[in-house]
Write an enzyme that holds these catalytic residues in place. Structure first.
Site, PDB file in Angstrom:
ATOM      1  CB  CYS A  77      -0.764  -0.061   1.259  1.00  0.00           C
ATOM      2  SG  CYS A  77      -2.254  -1.277   1.153  1.00  0.00           S
ATOM      3  CD  GLN A  99      -2.854  -8.100  -1.661  1.00  0.00           C
ATOM      4  OE1 GLN A  99      -2.528  -6.936  -1.174  1.00  0.00           O
ATOM      5  NE2 GLN A  99      -2.357  -9.322  -0.977  1.00  0.00           N
ATOM      6  CB  ALA A 132      -4.501  -3.960  -0.206  1.00  0.00           C
ATOM      7  CE1 TYR A 171      -6.087  -4.455   6.728  1.00  0.00           C
ATOM      8  CE2 TYR A 171      -4.532  -6.147   5.616  1.00  0.00           C
ATOM      9  CZ  TYR A 171      -4.774  -4.570   6.370  1.00  0.00           C
ATOM     10  OH  TYR A 171      -3.869  -3.713   6.710  1.00  0.00           O
ATOM     11  NE  ARG A 190       9.712  -4.921   5.595  1.00  0.00           N
ATOM     12  CZ  ARG A 190       9.971  -5.480   6.934  1.00  0.00           C
ATOM     13  NH1 ARG A 190       9.896  -4.565   8.029  1.00  0.00           N
ATOM     14  NH2 ARG A 190       9.867  -6.509   7.064  1.00  0.00           N
TER      15      ARG A 190
HETATM   16  C1  LIG Z   1       4.639  -0.143   3.028  1.00  0.00           C
HETATM   17  C2  LIG Z   1       3.821  -1.413   3.063  1.00  0.00           C
HETATM   18  C3  LIG Z   1       2.689  -1.582   2.555  1.00  0.00           C
HETATM   19  C4  LIG Z   1       2.242  -2.961   2.500  1.00  0.00           C
HETATM   20  N1  LIG Z   1       1.078  -3.190   1.893  1.00  0.00           N
HETATM   21  C5  LIG Z   1       0.578  -4.556   1.718  1.00  0.00           C
HETATM   22  C6  LIG Z   1      -0.557  -4.827   0.920  1.00  0.00           C
HETATM   23  O1  LIG Z   1      -1.047  -3.890   0.326  1.00  0.00           O
HETATM   24  N2  LIG Z   1      -1.145  -5.981   0.855  1.00  0.00           N
HETATM   25  C7  LIG Z   1      -0.117  -7.089   1.587  1.00  0.00           C
HETATM   26  O2  LIG Z   1      -0.757  -8.228   1.374  1.00  0.00           O
HETATM   27  N3  LIG Z   1       0.894  -6.812   2.144  1.00  0.00           N
HETATM   28  C8  LIG Z   1       1.262  -5.482   2.330  1.00  0.00           C
HETATM   29  N4  LIG Z   1       2.671  -5.195   3.142  1.00  0.00           N
HETATM   30  C9  LIG Z   1       3.207  -6.672   3.687  1.00  0.00           C
HETATM   31  C10 LIG Z   1       4.361  -6.921   2.595  1.00  0.00           C
HETATM   32  O3  LIG Z   1       3.694  -7.137   1.409  1.00  0.00           O
HETATM   33  C11 LIG Z   1       5.279  -7.931   3.085  1.00  0.00           C
HETATM   34  O4  LIG Z   1       4.369  -9.234   3.244  1.00  0.00           O
HETATM   35  C12 LIG Z   1       6.092  -7.713   4.526  1.00  0.00           C
HETATM   36  O5  LIG Z   1       6.324  -6.301   4.483  1.00  0.00           O
HETATM   37  C13 LIG Z   1       7.184  -8.587   4.445  1.00  0.00           C
HETATM   38  O6  LIG Z   1       8.098  -8.608   3.762  1.00  0.00           O
HETATM   39  P1  LIG Z   1       9.368  -7.867   3.697  1.00  0.00           P
HETATM   40  O7  LIG Z   1      10.203  -8.243   4.965  1.00  0.00           O
HETATM   41  O8  LIG Z   1      10.131  -8.029   2.395  1.00  0.00           O
HETATM   42  O9  LIG Z   1       9.103  -6.404   3.876  1.00  0.00           O
HETATM   43  C14 LIG Z   1       2.975  -4.198   3.072  1.00  0.00           C
HETATM   44  C15 LIG Z   1       4.286  -4.045   3.581  1.00  0.00           C
HETATM   45  C16 LIG Z   1       4.853  -2.537   3.509  1.00  0.00           C
HETATM   46  C17 LIG Z   1       6.186  -2.374   3.950  1.00  0.00           C
END
Ligand SMILES: Cc1cc2nc3c(=O)[nH]c(=O)nc-3n(C[C@H](O)[C@H](O)[C@H](O)COP(=O)(O)O)c2cc1C
Length: 361
Positions: free
Chosen positions: A23, A97, A55, A181, A324
Protein backbone atom coordinates in the site's frame (compact mmCIF):
# COMPACT_ATOMS: atom_id res chain seq x y z
CA UNK A 1 16.72 -21.00 -10.07
CA UNK A 2 15.95 -17.35 -9.30
CA UNK A 3 16.35 -16.35 -12.94
CA UNK A 4 14.85 -19.47 -14.46
CA UNK A 5 11.58 -18.58 -16.22
CA UNK A 6 8.44 -20.06 -14.69
CA UNK A 7 5.29 -20.94 -16.61
CA UNK A 8 1.98 -20.66 -14.74
CA UNK A 9 -0.99 -21.58 -16.89
CA UNK A 10 -0.30 -19.80 -20.20
CA UNK A 11 1.96 -17.02 -18.94
CA UNK A 12 5.71 -17.21 -18.50
CA UNK A 13 7.48 -15.22 -15.83
CA UNK A 14 10.95 -14.05 -16.83
CA UNK A 15 12.22 -14.91 -13.35
CA UNK A 16 10.89 -15.95 -9.93
CA UNK A 17 10.96 -12.57 -8.24
CA UNK A 18 7.73 -10.79 -7.30
CA UNK A 19 7.28 -7.28 -6.01
CA UNK A 20 5.10 -7.85 -2.95
CA UNK A 21 1.87 -5.86 -2.74
CA UNK A 22 2.57 -2.68 -0.79
CA UNK A 23 0.00 0.00 0.00
CA UNK A 24 1.15 3.49 -0.84
CA UNK A 25 -1.73 5.37 0.80
CA UNK A 26 -1.31 8.17 -1.72
CA UNK A 27 -4.54 8.34 -3.70
CA UNK A 28 -7.71 10.37 -3.89
CA UNK A 29 -11.04 8.57 -4.15
CA UNK A 30 -9.17 5.36 -5.03
CA UNK A 31 -7.68 6.66 -8.28
CA UNK A 32 -4.26 5.45 -9.43
CA UNK A 33 -2.00 8.44 -10.11
CA UNK A 34 1.51 9.49 -11.16
CA UNK A 35 3.05 8.24 -7.91
CA UNK A 36 1.56 4.80 -8.55
CA UNK A 37 2.75 4.75 -12.15
CA UNK A 38 6.33 5.74 -11.35
CA UNK A 39 6.58 3.58 -8.21
CA UNK A 40 5.45 0.36 -9.90
CA UNK A 41 6.90 1.26 -13.28
CA UNK A 42 10.36 1.58 -11.72
CA UNK A 43 10.18 -1.90 -10.26
CA UNK A 44 9.16 -3.34 -13.63
CA UNK A 45 12.13 -1.53 -15.20
CA UNK A 46 14.24 -2.98 -12.38
CA UNK A 47 13.67 -6.51 -13.62
CA UNK A 48 10.97 -8.08 -11.41
CA UNK A 49 9.13 -11.09 -12.82
CA UNK A 50 5.79 -10.02 -11.32
CA UNK A 51 4.81 -6.57 -10.13
CA UNK A 52 1.85 -7.05 -7.82
CA UNK A 53 -0.26 -3.95 -7.26
CA UNK A 54 -1.06 -3.36 -3.59
CA UNK A 55 -4.30 -4.12 -1.72
CA UNK A 56 -6.89 -2.53 -4.02
CA UNK A 57 -10.26 -1.94 -2.44
CA UNK A 58 -13.23 -3.73 -4.00
CA UNK A 59 -15.59 -1.41 -2.10
CA UNK A 60 -15.03 2.14 -0.85
CA UNK A 61 -15.78 1.03 2.73
CA UNK A 62 -13.23 -1.79 2.25
CA UNK A 63 -10.27 0.62 2.10
CA UNK A 64 -7.82 0.54 4.97
CA UNK A 65 -7.31 4.32 4.84
CA UNK A 66 -9.10 7.10 2.95
CA UNK A 67 -5.98 7.28 0.72
CA UNK A 68 -6.04 3.63 -0.47
CA UNK A 69 -6.10 2.51 -4.07
CA UNK A 70 -9.51 1.37 -5.34
CA UNK A 71 -11.26 -0.58 -8.06
CA UNK A 72 -14.87 -0.22 -6.93
CA UNK A 73 -16.04 1.74 -9.97
CA UNK A 74 -15.45 1.63 -13.72
CA UNK A 75 -13.90 5.10 -13.64
CA UNK A 76 -10.87 3.58 -11.90
CA UNK A 77 -10.02 1.42 -14.94
CA UNK A 78 -8.15 3.83 -17.28
CA UNK A 79 -5.46 4.90 -14.78
CA UNK A 80 -4.92 1.30 -13.72
CA UNK A 81 -4.68 0.28 -17.36
CA UNK A 82 -1.84 2.73 -17.89
CA UNK A 83 0.08 1.09 -15.03
CA UNK A 84 -0.62 -2.50 -16.13
CA UNK A 85 0.36 -1.79 -19.74
CA UNK A 86 3.63 -0.16 -18.78
CA UNK A 87 4.58 -2.98 -16.42
CA UNK A 88 3.99 -5.52 -19.17
CA UNK A 89 5.85 -3.43 -21.75
CA UNK A 90 8.92 -3.77 -19.51
CA UNK A 91 8.74 -7.57 -19.50
CA UNK A 92 7.14 -8.01 -16.07
CA UNK A 93 3.73 -9.54 -15.42
CA UNK A 94 1.22 -7.08 -13.96
CA UNK A 95 -0.78 -8.49 -11.04
CA UNK A 96 -3.31 -6.88 -8.74
CA UNK A 97 -4.30 -7.74 -5.19
CA UNK A 98 -8.03 -7.38 -4.58
CA UNK A 99 -8.88 -6.55 -1.00
CA UNK A 100 -11.48 -5.66 1.57
CA UNK A 101 -10.22 -4.33 4.89
CA UNK A 102 -13.19 -5.52 6.99
CA UNK A 103 -12.84 -4.44 10.62
CA UNK A 104 -9.47 -2.82 9.93
CA UNK A 105 -11.01 -0.22 7.62
CA UNK A 106 -11.15 3.55 8.11
CA UNK A 107 -7.88 4.15 9.93
CA UNK A 108 -5.13 6.76 9.57
CA UNK A 109 -2.31 5.93 7.17
CA UNK A 110 0.86 4.49 8.65
CA UNK A 111 2.92 7.67 8.77
CA UNK A 112 0.20 9.82 10.36
CA UNK A 113 1.00 10.67 13.97
CA UNK A 114 -2.63 9.88 14.82
CA UNK A 115 -3.26 6.15 15.16
CA UNK A 116 -6.32 3.92 14.82
CA UNK A 117 -9.80 4.85 13.58
CA UNK A 118 -10.32 8.06 11.65
CA UNK A 119 -13.78 9.55 11.33
CA UNK A 120 -15.70 11.62 8.83
CA UNK A 121 -13.78 14.87 9.25
CA UNK A 122 -10.56 13.05 8.28
CA UNK A 123 -12.13 11.18 5.35
CA UNK A 124 -13.13 8.09 7.34
CA UNK A 125 -16.51 6.32 7.23
CA UNK A 126 -18.96 4.19 9.20
CA UNK A 127 -19.94 1.44 9.35
CA UNK A 128 -17.01 -0.86 8.83
CA UNK A 129 -18.07 -4.48 8.45
CA UNK A 130 -16.85 -7.82 9.76
CA UNK A 131 -18.05 -11.33 10.62
CA UNK A 132 -18.55 -10.42 14.30
CA UNK A 133 -18.78 -7.19 16.34
CA UNK A 134 -15.24 -7.40 17.73
CA UNK A 135 -12.87 -4.48 17.07
CA UNK A 136 -9.25 -5.17 16.02
CA UNK A 137 -7.97 -3.03 18.90
CA UNK A 138 -9.34 -0.52 21.39
CA UNK A 139 -8.68 2.42 19.07
CA UNK A 140 -10.37 0.75 16.06
CA UNK A 141 -14.05 0.87 15.05
CA UNK A 142 -16.50 -1.69 16.46
CA UNK A 143 -17.62 -3.33 13.21
CA UNK A 144 -21.13 -3.93 12.04
CA UNK A 145 -21.94 -7.63 11.59
CA UNK A 146 -22.46 -8.66 7.97
CA UNK A 147 -25.86 -10.26 7.29
CA UNK A 148 -26.11 -13.23 4.91
CA UNK A 149 -27.28 -10.80 2.26
CA UNK A 150 -24.32 -8.53 3.07
CA UNK A 151 -21.92 -11.46 2.66
CA UNK A 152 -23.35 -12.25 -0.78
CA UNK A 153 -22.74 -8.64 -1.77
CA UNK A 154 -19.07 -8.92 -0.73
CA UNK A 155 -18.57 -11.78 -3.20
CA UNK A 156 -20.29 -9.69 -5.83
CA UNK A 157 -17.91 -6.77 -5.16
CA UNK A 158 -14.87 -9.02 -5.64
CA UNK A 159 -16.33 -10.32 -8.91
CA UNK A 160 -16.99 -6.84 -10.26
CA UNK A 161 -13.52 -5.71 -9.20
CA UNK A 162 -11.91 -8.71 -10.92
CA UNK A 163 -13.81 -7.92 -14.10
CA UNK A 164 -12.43 -4.37 -13.99
CA UNK A 165 -8.92 -5.67 -13.30
CA UNK A 166 -9.12 -7.88 -16.35
CA UNK A 167 -10.33 -4.97 -18.45
CA UNK A 168 -7.41 -2.90 -17.18
CA UNK A 169 -4.98 -5.53 -18.50
CA UNK A 170 -3.81 -7.33 -15.38
CA UNK A 171 -2.59 -10.88 -16.01
CA UNK A 172 -2.61 -12.15 -12.44
CA UNK A 173 -5.26 -11.59 -9.80
CA UNK A 174 -4.44 -12.15 -6.14
CA UNK A 175 -7.20 -12.39 -3.53
CA UNK A 176 -6.14 -10.82 -0.24
CA UNK A 177 -7.09 -13.30 2.48
CA UNK A 178 -4.35 -12.33 4.95
CA UNK A 179 -3.26 -9.80 7.57
CA UNK A 180 -6.50 -9.60 9.54
CA UNK A 181 -8.57 -8.12 6.72
CA UNK A 182 -12.11 -9.21 5.87
CA UNK A 183 -11.58 -12.64 4.29
CA UNK A 184 -8.99 -13.61 6.89
CA UNK A 185 -11.43 -12.43 9.58
CA UNK A 186 -13.86 -15.09 8.38
CA UNK A 187 -11.15 -17.79 8.53
CA UNK A 188 -9.96 -17.07 12.02
CA UNK A 189 -11.94 -18.13 15.11
CA UNK A 190 -10.41 -15.10 16.83
CA UNK A 191 -12.46 -12.65 14.72
CA UNK A 192 -15.27 -14.95 13.61
CA UNK A 193 -17.74 -15.90 16.36
CA UNK A 194 -20.70 -16.48 14.05
CA UNK A 195 -23.14 -19.29 14.70
CA UNK A 196 -24.58 -19.46 11.17
CA UNK A 197 -23.20 -21.20 8.07
CA UNK A 198 -20.23 -18.76 7.95
CA UNK A 199 -18.88 -19.46 11.43
CA UNK A 200 -17.86 -22.26 13.76
CA UNK A 201 -16.47 -25.26 11.88
CA UNK A 202 -13.50 -25.12 9.50
CA UNK A 203 -15.91 -25.70 6.57
CA UNK A 204 -18.04 -22.76 7.63
CA UNK A 205 -15.14 -20.37 8.26
CA UNK A 206 -13.60 -21.01 4.82
CA UNK A 207 -17.00 -20.64 3.12
CA UNK A 208 -16.80 -16.93 2.18
CA UNK A 209 -13.17 -16.96 0.93
CA UNK A 210 -14.05 -20.06 -1.09
CA UNK A 211 -17.18 -18.45 -2.56
CA UNK A 212 -15.06 -15.46 -3.58
CA UNK A 213 -12.44 -17.71 -5.20
CA UNK A 214 -15.07 -19.73 -7.07
CA UNK A 215 -16.88 -16.68 -8.35
CA UNK A 216 -13.71 -14.86 -9.44
CA UNK A 217 -12.22 -17.98 -11.02
CA UNK A 218 -15.35 -18.29 -13.17
CA UNK A 219 -14.68 -15.00 -14.86
CA UNK A 220 -10.87 -14.90 -14.67
CA UNK A 221 -9.74 -16.53 -17.94
CA UNK A 222 -8.55 -20.16 -17.90
CA UNK A 223 -5.18 -19.16 -19.32
CA UNK A 224 -4.41 -16.58 -16.61
CA UNK A 225 -3.18 -17.32 -13.06
CA UNK A 226 -4.99 -16.64 -9.83
CA UNK A 227 -3.13 -16.31 -6.51
CA UNK A 228 -4.34 -16.18 -2.92
CA UNK A 229 -2.43 -14.46 -0.12
CA UNK A 230 -3.04 -15.98 3.29
CA UNK A 231 -1.74 -15.50 6.77
CA UNK A 232 -0.62 -19.10 7.16
CA UNK A 233 -0.80 -18.72 10.94
CA UNK A 234 -2.20 -16.13 13.33
CA UNK A 235 0.68 -16.98 15.71
CA UNK A 236 -2.04 -17.50 18.34
CA UNK A 237 -2.13 -21.23 18.89
CA UNK A 238 -4.24 -22.95 20.00
CA UNK A 239 -7.12 -20.54 19.48
CA UNK A 240 -6.19 -18.93 16.13
CA UNK A 241 -5.95 -19.92 12.48
CA UNK A 242 -2.86 -22.11 12.11
CA UNK A 243 -0.61 -23.90 9.66
CA UNK A 244 -2.54 -27.19 9.82
CA UNK A 245 -5.69 -25.40 8.68
CA UNK A 246 -3.72 -23.52 6.04
CA UNK A 247 -2.49 -26.78 4.52
CA UNK A 248 -6.06 -28.14 4.40
CA UNK A 249 -7.30 -24.86 2.96
CA UNK A 250 -4.56 -24.84 0.31
CA UNK A 251 -5.53 -28.34 -0.87
CA UNK A 252 -9.10 -27.12 -1.38
CA UNK A 253 -7.97 -23.90 -3.07
CA UNK A 254 -5.88 -25.90 -5.52
CA UNK A 255 -8.99 -27.84 -6.58
CA UNK A 256 -10.83 -24.54 -7.03
CA UNK A 257 -8.26 -23.25 -9.47
CA UNK A 258 -5.88 -21.24 -7.30
CA UNK A 259 -2.42 -21.57 -8.82
CA UNK A 260 -0.22 -20.18 -6.08
CA UNK A 261 -0.50 -19.46 -2.36
CA UNK A 262 1.37 -16.33 -1.35
CA UNK A 263 2.34 -17.28 2.21
CA UNK A 264 2.45 -14.48 4.73
CA UNK A 265 1.37 -14.60 8.39
CA UNK A 266 -0.04 -12.68 11.33
CA UNK A 267 -1.81 -9.32 11.76
CA UNK A 268 -5.01 -10.85 13.14
CA UNK A 269 -4.38 -9.18 16.51
CA UNK A 270 -2.07 -6.28 17.40
CA UNK A 271 0.27 -8.07 19.79
CA UNK A 272 0.95 -11.64 18.65
CA UNK A 273 4.45 -12.93 19.46
CA UNK A 274 6.20 -13.46 16.12
CA UNK A 275 9.83 -14.65 15.80
CA UNK A 276 10.73 -12.05 13.16
CA UNK A 277 14.05 -12.51 11.39
CA UNK A 278 15.49 -13.25 7.93
CA UNK A 279 13.23 -15.71 6.10
CA UNK A 280 11.06 -16.25 9.19
CA UNK A 281 8.02 -17.24 7.12
CA UNK A 282 9.80 -19.65 4.76
CA UNK A 283 8.81 -22.70 6.80
CA UNK A 284 5.13 -21.83 6.26
CA UNK A 285 5.57 -21.77 2.51
CA UNK A 286 7.60 -24.98 2.57
CA UNK A 287 4.95 -26.95 4.46
CA UNK A 288 2.11 -25.71 2.24
CA UNK A 289 4.15 -26.26 -0.95
CA UNK A 290 5.04 -29.81 -0.02
CA UNK A 291 1.92 -30.98 1.82
CA UNK A 292 -0.72 -29.36 -0.41
CA UNK A 293 1.34 -29.88 -3.57
CA UNK A 294 0.72 -26.33 -4.81
CA UNK A 295 3.00 -23.52 -5.95
CA UNK A 296 3.82 -21.05 -3.19
CA UNK A 297 5.44 -17.68 -2.75
CA UNK A 298 7.42 -16.87 0.36
CA UNK A 299 7.78 -13.39 1.82
CA UNK A 300 9.35 -11.77 4.87
CA UNK A 301 12.84 -10.31 5.31
CA UNK A 302 14.27 -11.82 2.17
CA UNK A 303 16.93 -9.33 1.12
CA UNK A 304 19.91 -11.30 -0.26
CA UNK A 305 20.31 -12.95 -3.66
CA UNK A 306 21.89 -16.10 -2.25
CA UNK A 307 19.21 -16.34 0.44
CA UNK A 308 16.52 -16.22 -2.27
CA UNK A 309 18.35 -18.72 -4.45
CA UNK A 310 18.79 -21.16 -1.55
CA UNK A 311 15.06 -21.11 -0.76
CA UNK A 312 14.25 -22.08 -4.34
CA UNK A 313 16.98 -24.72 -4.59
CA UNK A 314 15.67 -26.28 -1.36
CA UNK A 315 12.18 -26.40 -2.87
CA UNK A 316 10.74 -24.29 -0.06
CA UNK A 317 8.83 -22.00 -2.46
CA UNK A 318 8.13 -21.51 -6.16
CA UNK A 319 8.68 -17.75 -6.19
CA UNK A 320 10.39 -15.20 -3.95
CA UNK A 321 8.27 -12.26 -2.82
CA UNK A 322 10.06 -9.12 -1.71
CA UNK A 323 8.55 -6.01 -0.13
CA UNK A 324 10.71 -3.52 1.77
CA UNK A 325 13.97 -4.43 0.03
CA UNK A 326 12.27 -3.43 -3.22
CA UNK A 327 11.54 -0.02 -1.70
CA UNK A 328 15.23 0.34 -0.86
CA UNK A 329 16.31 -0.91 -4.27
CA UNK A 330 13.97 -0.96 -7.29
CA UNK A 331 16.79 -2.64 -9.24
CA UNK A 332 17.09 -5.56 -6.80
CA UNK A 333 16.80 -8.18 -9.58
CA UNK A 334 19.64 -6.57 -11.58
CA UNK A 335 21.85 -6.48 -8.51
CA UNK A 336 20.89 -10.05 -7.57
CA UNK A 337 21.77 -11.22 -11.10
CA UNK A 338 25.24 -9.68 -10.77
CA UNK A 339 25.78 -11.44 -7.44
CA UNK A 340 24.63 -14.79 -8.78
CA UNK A 341 26.59 -14.26 -12.03
CA UNK A 342 23.41 -14.61 -14.05
CA UNK A 343 22.75 -12.94 -17.36
CA UNK A 344 19.81 -10.54 -17.21
CA UNK A 345 18.83 -8.09 -19.89
CA UNK A 346 18.86 -4.45 -18.83
CA UNK A 347 16.45 -2.00 -20.47
CA UNK A 348 18.12 -0.71 -23.67
CA UNK A 349 18.15 2.97 -22.62
CA UNK A 350 20.34 1.82 -19.69
CA UNK A 351 22.60 -0.52 -21.70
CA UNK A 352 25.78 1.57 -21.32
CA UNK A 353 25.63 0.95 -17.56
CA UNK A 354 25.05 -2.78 -17.93
CA UNK A 355 27.74 -5.50 -17.64
CA UNK A 356 26.67 -6.73 -21.08
CA UNK A 357 25.90 -3.51 -23.03
CA UNK A 358 25.37 -5.33 -26.33
CA UNK A 359 22.60 -7.53 -24.89
CA UNK A 360 19.71 -5.35 -23.79
CA UNK A 361 15.97 -5.47 -24.21
C1 LIG B 1 4.65 -0.14 2.93
C2 LIG B 1 4.07 -1.50 3.02
C3 LIG B 1 2.79 -1.73 2.52
C4 LIG B 1 2.25 -3.02 2.53
N1 LIG B 1 1.03 -3.25 1.94
C5 LIG B 1 0.60 -4.52 1.77
C6 LIG B 1 -0.51 -4.81 0.93
O1 LIG B 1 -1.09 -3.93 0.29
N2 LIG B 1 -0.92 -6.10 0.82
C7 LIG B 1 -0.27 -7.11 1.47
O2 LIG B 1 -0.67 -8.27 1.34
N3 LIG B 1 0.83 -6.87 2.23
C8 LIG B 1 1.28 -5.61 2.37
N4 LIG B 1 2.43 -5.37 3.07
C9 LIG B 1 3.21 -6.52 3.55
C10 LIG B 1 4.29 -6.89 2.55
O3 LIG B 1 3.73 -7.25 1.29
C11 LIG B 1 5.19 -8.03 3.05
O4 LIG B 1 4.41 -9.18 3.23
C12 LIG B 1 5.91 -7.65 4.35
O5 LIG B 1 6.41 -6.32 4.31
C13 LIG B 1 7.09 -8.60 4.63
O6 LIG B 1 8.01 -8.59 3.58
P1 LIG B 1 9.42 -7.77 3.63
O7 LIG B 1 10.15 -8.26 4.84
O8 LIG B 1 10.10 -8.14 2.33
O9 LIG B 1 9.10 -6.33 3.73
C14 LIG B 1 2.98 -4.09 3.10
C15 LIG B 1 4.25 -3.83 3.64
C16 LIG B 1 4.80 -2.58 3.58
C17 LIG B 1 6.20 -2.36 4.11
Amino acid sequence: MLFKPLKIREITLRNRIMVSPMCQYSYEDGFSNDWHFVHLGSRAVGGAGIVMVEATAVEARGRITPQDLGIWKDEHIPNLERVAKFIESQGAMPGIQLAHAGRKASIFRSWDARKGACDGKDGGWRPVVAPSPIPFADNYVVPEVLSIDGITKITDSFVKAARRALKAGFRIVEIHCAHGYLLHEFLSPVANKRTDMYGGSFENRIRLPLEVVRAVRQLWPEHLPMFMRISATDWLEPQGWDLEQSVMFARILKKEGIDLIDCSSGAMVPNAKIPVGPGYQVFLSERIHKEADIMTGTVGIITQALQAETILVNNQASIIVIAREFLRDPYWPMHAALKLREGIKWPCPYHLASPTPEDCG
